[in-house]
Design an enzyme around this catalytic site. Structure first.
Site, short mmCIF file in Angstrom:
data_model
loop_
_atom_site.label_atom_id
_atom_site.label_comp_id
_atom_site.label_asym_id
_atom_site.label_seq_id
_atom_site.Cartn_x
_atom_site.Cartn_y
_atom_site.Cartn_z
N GLY A 79 30.72 -0.16 -24.15
CA GLY A 79 30.87 1.22 -24.21
C GLY A 79 30.08 2.14 -24.40
O GLY A 79 28.77 2.09 -23.84
N GLU A 136 8.92 -7.90 -4.38
CA GLU A 136 8.85 -9.05 -3.50
C GLU A 136 9.89 -8.87 -2.36
O GLU A 136 10.51 -10.01 -1.79
CB GLU A 136 9.11 -10.25 -4.44
N ILE A 162 0.73 -2.55 -7.89
CA ILE A 162 0.46 -4.01 -8.43
C ILE A 162 0.85 -4.54 -9.78
O ILE A 162 0.33 -3.93 -10.74
CB ILE A 162 -1.08 -4.31 -7.94
N GLY A 192 4.93 -0.58 2.79
CA GLY A 192 5.77 -1.41 1.70
C GLY A 192 6.45 -2.45 2.46
O GLY A 192 5.84 -3.55 2.59
N GLU A 231 1.09 -1.26 -0.10
CA GLU A 231 -0.05 0.05 0.09
C GLU A 231 0.97 1.20 -0.01
O GLU A 231 1.99 1.14 0.26
CB GLU A 231 -0.89 0.05 1.20
N PRO A 232 0.37 2.28 -0.19
CA PRO A 232 1.22 3.61 -0.19
C PRO A 232 1.99 3.69 1.06
O PRO A 232 2.97 4.09 0.87
CB PRO A 232 0.13 4.76 -0.55
N1 CAA Z 1 6.14 -18.20 6.92
C1 CAA Z 1 5.14 -18.29 7.69
N2 CAA Z 1 4.72 -17.28 8.49
C2 CAA Z 1 5.48 -16.10 8.49
C3 CAA Z 1 6.68 -16.07 7.90
C4 CAA Z 1 6.77 -17.17 7.01
N3 CAA Z 1 7.85 -16.84 6.04
N4 CAA Z 1 7.19 -14.75 8.22
C5 CAA Z 1 6.51 -14.22 9.13
N5 CAA Z 1 5.61 -15.12 9.38
C6 CAA Z 1 4.43 -14.97 10.65
C7 CAA Z 1 5.28 -15.20 11.82
O1 CAA Z 1 5.63 -16.26 12.31
C8 CAA Z 1 4.47 -14.17 12.77
O2 CAA Z 1 3.58 -14.95 13.48
P1 CAA Z 1 4.08 -15.28 14.95
O3 CAA Z 1 3.94 -13.65 15.75
O4 CAA Z 1 2.77 -15.99 15.18
O5 CAA Z 1 5.37 -15.70 15.10
C9 CAA Z 1 3.96 -13.06 11.93
O6 CAA Z 1 3.93 -13.71 10.40
C10 CAA Z 1 4.58 -11.63 11.89
O7 CAA Z 1 5.87 -11.85 11.39
P2 CAA Z 1 6.92 -10.75 11.53
O8 CAA Z 1 6.70 -10.65 13.26
O9 CAA Z 1 8.32 -11.39 11.19
O10 CAA Z 1 6.60 -9.71 10.94
P3 CAA Z 1 7.27 -8.24 10.95
O11 CAA Z 1 6.29 -7.20 10.67
O12 CAA Z 1 8.42 -8.14 11.46
O13 CAA Z 1 7.63 -8.22 9.26
C11 CAA Z 1 9.16 -8.78 7.28
C12 CAA Z 1 8.45 -9.36 8.55
C13 CAA Z 1 9.90 -10.05 6.90
C14 CAA Z 1 9.66 -7.40 7.27
C15 CAA Z 1 7.66 -8.72 6.46
O14 CAA Z 1 7.06 -7.39 6.46
C16 CAA Z 1 8.23 -8.60 4.83
O15 CAA Z 1 8.53 -9.60 4.22
N6 CAA Z 1 8.16 -7.38 4.08
C17 CAA Z 1 8.20 -7.05 2.79
C18 CAA Z 1 7.07 -7.19 2.09
C19 CAA Z 1 7.29 -7.78 0.67
O16 CAA Z 1 8.05 -8.61 0.40
N7 CAA Z 1 6.30 -6.99 -0.21
C20 CAA Z 1 6.42 -7.39 -1.45
C21 CAA Z 1 5.18 -7.13 -2.11
S1 CAA Z 1 4.85 -8.15 -3.39
C22 CAA Z 1 5.53 -7.74 -4.69
O17 CAA Z 1 6.53 -6.79 -4.68
C23 CAA Z 1 4.95 -8.34 -6.07
C24 CAA Z 1 5.40 -7.83 -7.39
O18 CAA Z 1 5.19 -6.72 -7.94
C25 CAA Z 1 5.66 -8.68 -8.23
#
Ligand code: CAA
Length: 387
Positions: free
Chosen positions: A346, A370, A163, A137, A133-134
């Site tokens: 070049g 991602e 998206i 991210g 979302e805005p």
């Molecule tokens: N598998 C299963 N569960 C998971 C998990 C995984 N890989 N990662 C986290 N969870 C669960 C955790 O276990 C946790 O639950 P519990 O409290 O029960 O343990 C819950 O989710 C929250 O996890 P975190 O506390 O780790 O969450 P966080 O807020 O600290 O965020 C982060 C972690 C890794 C930074 C995550 O927010 C992230 O990956 N951010 C990046 C988002 C992203 O990749 N966006 C891409 C958009 S899609 C795109 O780009 C598509 C396109 O255009 C092609």
């Protein structure tokens, strides 16, 4: 074929090499010729989609029971890699079809899978993934798109940003807050259709690369959908989103490999043709060392990516780590390799008369989407530190 046999990372099984040859052939004839034009015009390369669809490479991961080709994670990675070698924007067709449908495959009901995977398998529809979302991210759990229950329906309101393939896709996995007091445990996943009243799209973003793949905002304005469109249990959406990315970060690694391979192949040919100081520039050791470094980094990235694909297919416990590592390493390598390819050409490399500047611009996004490579490092470090 036994699972162990399919994922020998040093040498792909014949079946996978045959897929590579088949994709390479289709792409050389019908995808590569549209790549520069898609980049120039910013138009979705429909001819490339049609060619991929005709050969069943548009969504190869869909299981056979839903009418798909049933490609395993390694074969899907090879398809994406080979399409990206020809046209990075077109490689987002198989990649984002996998991203959009993975939540259904991981957590959807049988009825939802049957209803929505079948048209993707046949190529009638594409599927996008709406997490960002805005103001949310990297911190995806801070999303504010809201879903409120109203009898047998959920009513969705909010804005999703960045998206991929928005507007072109028929279906969308949308993550929305169903319980604002529970942060990541209060997020649920839904299937939204382009034709649902209240769904609309922003103007296409003006991007540095992957221009043939439309990136737009998705607006949800009182979108009323039946309760059976929820994917998995209420509150399980964030975990589904993360589990999805564990698998699909491997596909972005594959895309990065393909972009880098395309640039290396082009530069390799160029330096053997281009003469300066009375000989081909490939005869200079400085140029040879650059080529050697490019090839070495690419192969290291490929082995890590294929190892991660094996983990994705088997659902190994360390997939989270490997998906992040492969995406991060391969995209950093692709950025370096494509930048060096421009250097090897070049002044010509810096012009749109040659494809390597496009590949360099396309490579950049693989370090960002991602999950930025900074997020991948957070993911890897957390996995390392917990045990
Ligand atoms: N598998 C299963 N569960 C998971 C998990 C995984 N890989 N990662 C986290 N969870 C669960 C955790 O276990 C946790 O639950 P519990 O409290 O029960 O343990 C819950 O989710 C929250 O996890 P975190 O506390 O780790 O969450 P966080 O807020 O600290 O965020 C982060 C972690 C890794 C930074 C995550 O927010 C992230 O990956 N951010 C990046 C988002 C992203 O990749 N966006 C891409 C958009 S899609 C795109 O780009 C598509 C396109 O255009 C092609």
């Amino acid at each position: 074929m036994a699972a162990e046999e399919s994922f020998d990372v040093y040498r792909l099984p014949e079946e996978h090499e045959a897929i590579r040859e088949a994709v390479r052939e289709v792409c050389a004839a019908k995808v590569a010729p549209n790549a520069a034009e898609a980049d120039e015009t910013g138009e979705f390369p429909k001819a490339s989609y049609d060619a991929l669809r005709a050969a069943d490479f548009h969504a190869p991961h869909i299981p056979v029971e839903y009418g798909g080709a049933g490609a395993d994670a390694l074969a899907t990675a090879v398809v994406i890699e080979e399409v990206a070698r020809a046209c990075a924007a077109s490689s987002l067709i198989p990649a984002v079809n996998k991203l959009g449908t993975m939540p259904l495959l991981l957590a959807g009901s049988e009825e939802l899978k049957r209803r929505y995977l079948t048209p993707v398998a046949s190529g009638e529809a594409m599927f996008s993934y709406c997490l960002s979302e805005p103001e949310a991210g990297s911190d995806a759990a801070s999303m504010t798109t809201r879903a409120v229950r109203d009898g047998d329906h959920w009513v969705l309101n909010g804005v999703k940003r960045w998206i991929t393939n928005a507007g072109v896709s028929e279906y969308y996995t949308v993550f929305a807050v169903t319980d604002p007091s529970a942060r990541s445990k209060g997020i649920s996943a839904f299937v939204v259709e382009k034709s649902d009243p209240g769904v609309s799209f922003g103007a296409p973003e003006k991007k540095l690369g992957i221009k043939g793949s439309p990136t737009r905002e998705v607006y949800l304005d009182n979108v009323r959908i039946p309760v059976d469109r929820m994917i998995g249990a209420e509150g399980s959406g964030f975990a589904t989103a993360m589990r999805t990315l564990d698998h699909t970060r491997v596909t972005i690694a594959a895309q990065a490999l393909g972009i880098a391979q395309g640039a290396l192949d082009y530069a390799k040919g160029y330096v053997q043709e281009r003469k300066q100081f009375g000989k081909a520039v490939a005869e200079f050791q400085g140029v040879q060392f650059m080529l050697a470094d490019m090839g070495m980094k690419l192969e290291a990235a490929r082995q890590l990516t294929y190892a991660a694909a094996g983990k994705s297919e088997r659902g190994d416990a360390d997939l989270t780590y490997f998906g992040a590592a492969a995406k991060c390493f391969a995209s950093d390598a692709a950025m370096e390799i494509t930048t060096d390819a421009v250097q090897l050409l070049g002044g010509y490399g810096y012009t749109r008369d040659y494809p390597v500047e496009r590949m360099m611009r396309d490579a950049k996004i693989t370090q960002i989407y991602e999950g930025t490579n900074q997020v991948q490092r957070i993911v890897m470090a957390r996995q390392l530190l917990r045990g």
